[in-house]
Scaffold this active site. Structure first.
Site, PDB file in Angstrom:
ATOM      1  N   ALA A  84      50.710  39.356  46.520  1.00 36.25           N
ATOM      2  CA  ALA A  84      51.290  40.594  46.359  1.00 36.25           C
ATOM      3  C   ALA A  84      50.165  40.892  44.488  1.00 36.25           C
ATOM      4  O   ALA A  84      49.997  40.034  43.679  1.00 36.25           O
ATOM      5  CB  ALA A  84      52.364  41.078  45.563  1.00 36.25           C
ATOM      6  N   ASP A  85      50.533  42.246  44.043  1.00 34.74           N
ATOM      7  CA  ASP A  85      49.672  42.714  43.356  1.00 34.74           C
ATOM      8  C   ASP A  85      49.955  44.056  43.157  1.00 34.74           C
ATOM      9  O   ASP A  85      50.238  44.517  43.646  1.00 34.74           O
ATOM     10  CB  ASP A  85      48.173  42.405  42.696  1.00 34.74           C
ATOM     11  CG  ASP A  85      47.929  42.420  41.313  1.00 34.74           C
ATOM     12  OD1 ASP A  85      47.494  41.363  40.671  1.00 34.74           O
ATOM     13  OD2 ASP A  85      47.064  43.556  41.178  1.00 34.74           O
ATOM     14  N   THR A  86      50.405  44.290  42.137  1.00 32.77           N
ATOM     15  CA  THR A  86      50.347  46.106  41.543  1.00 32.77           C
ATOM     16  C   THR A  86      49.904  46.034  40.448  1.00 32.77           C
ATOM     17  O   THR A  86      49.381  45.574  39.182  1.00 32.77           O
ATOM     18  CB  THR A  86      52.051  45.941  40.983  1.00 32.77           C
ATOM     19  OG1 THR A  86      52.747  45.462  42.147  1.00 32.77           O
ATOM     20  CG2 THR A  86      52.727  47.297  41.011  1.00 32.77           C
TER      21      THR A  86
END
Length: 209
Positions: A84-86
């Protein structure tokens, strides 16, 4: 469906405490592996493309580590990797983790009385079948005025230095200053539950197809 009763194991490809907490809240048991990639070397114009490219790169790096480990020990247990990445988007500009206290201070002063958005990606890879799929989620956050004292306390504490855009909404000092969240808090914290559950379900189904 909790992982305890599932015939597969999950690897969370993140060292984020928030992501760990969210995945545990969803009822899953999992192990942690980190990617250790140079995130700054990956650039895309659109935030949606950037977070997907970063999740892809993280997954590739972890899969490479797993292949090295697997050559030493054979493990046929069905496994799903979650990467995941934000990023935070403010006035059309992508913001990652602040590079200094000064930058964190500027970021938070910008949010005061204004708004920002988070764009987050989730990517699942079924290590047994090769199934791989990702998607992204966007949340808008509107703030009341953030007093200088609150900003200084948060910088001193240090949490804001380790999150995208220096933006946190679940902290006791910030929570009362959040005017509105259009979307879900778990997405802002780095792992949208509904999207993660949907992708895990699809990855699970690929065991059977």
């Amino acid at each position: 469906m909790a992982a305890n009763s599932s015939p597969f194991k999950i690897i969370l490809g993140s060292s984020s405490v928030a992501r760990r907490k969210i995945l545990a809240e969803m009822g899953y048991d999992f192990t942690i592996m980190t990617a250790d990639i140079d995130e700054k070397s990956i650039r895309k114009e659109k935030p949606e493309d950037l977070v997907m490219a970063l999740a892809d790169a993280k997954a590739d790096a972890i899969l490479s580590k797993i292949r090295t480990l697997d050559s030493q020990k054979k493990d046929d247990e069905p496994t799903i990797l979650v990467a995941a990445d934000t990023v935070v988007v403010y006035e059309g500009v992508v913001r990652e983790k602040p590079s200094s206290k000064e930058e964190a201070r500027k970021f938070m002063k910008d949010y005061s009385g204004g708004h920002a958005a988070t764009v987050g990606s989730v990517l699942v890879t079924n290590l047994k079948t090769g199934f791989r799929k990702g998607d992204w989620d966007c949340v808008e956050i509107y703030f009341h005025e953030i007093p200088d004292g609150v900003i200084e306390s948060l910088i001193e504490e240090g949490t804001v230095l380790n999150v995208a855009g220096g933006l946190i909404i679940e902290h006791p000092l910030i929570l009362p200053l959040v005017k509105q969240v259009v979307g879900t808090t778990d997405s802002v914290m780095g792992l949208p539950k509904a999207l993660t559950e949907r992708l895990l379900e699809e990855a699970r189904s690929s065991f059977e197809s």
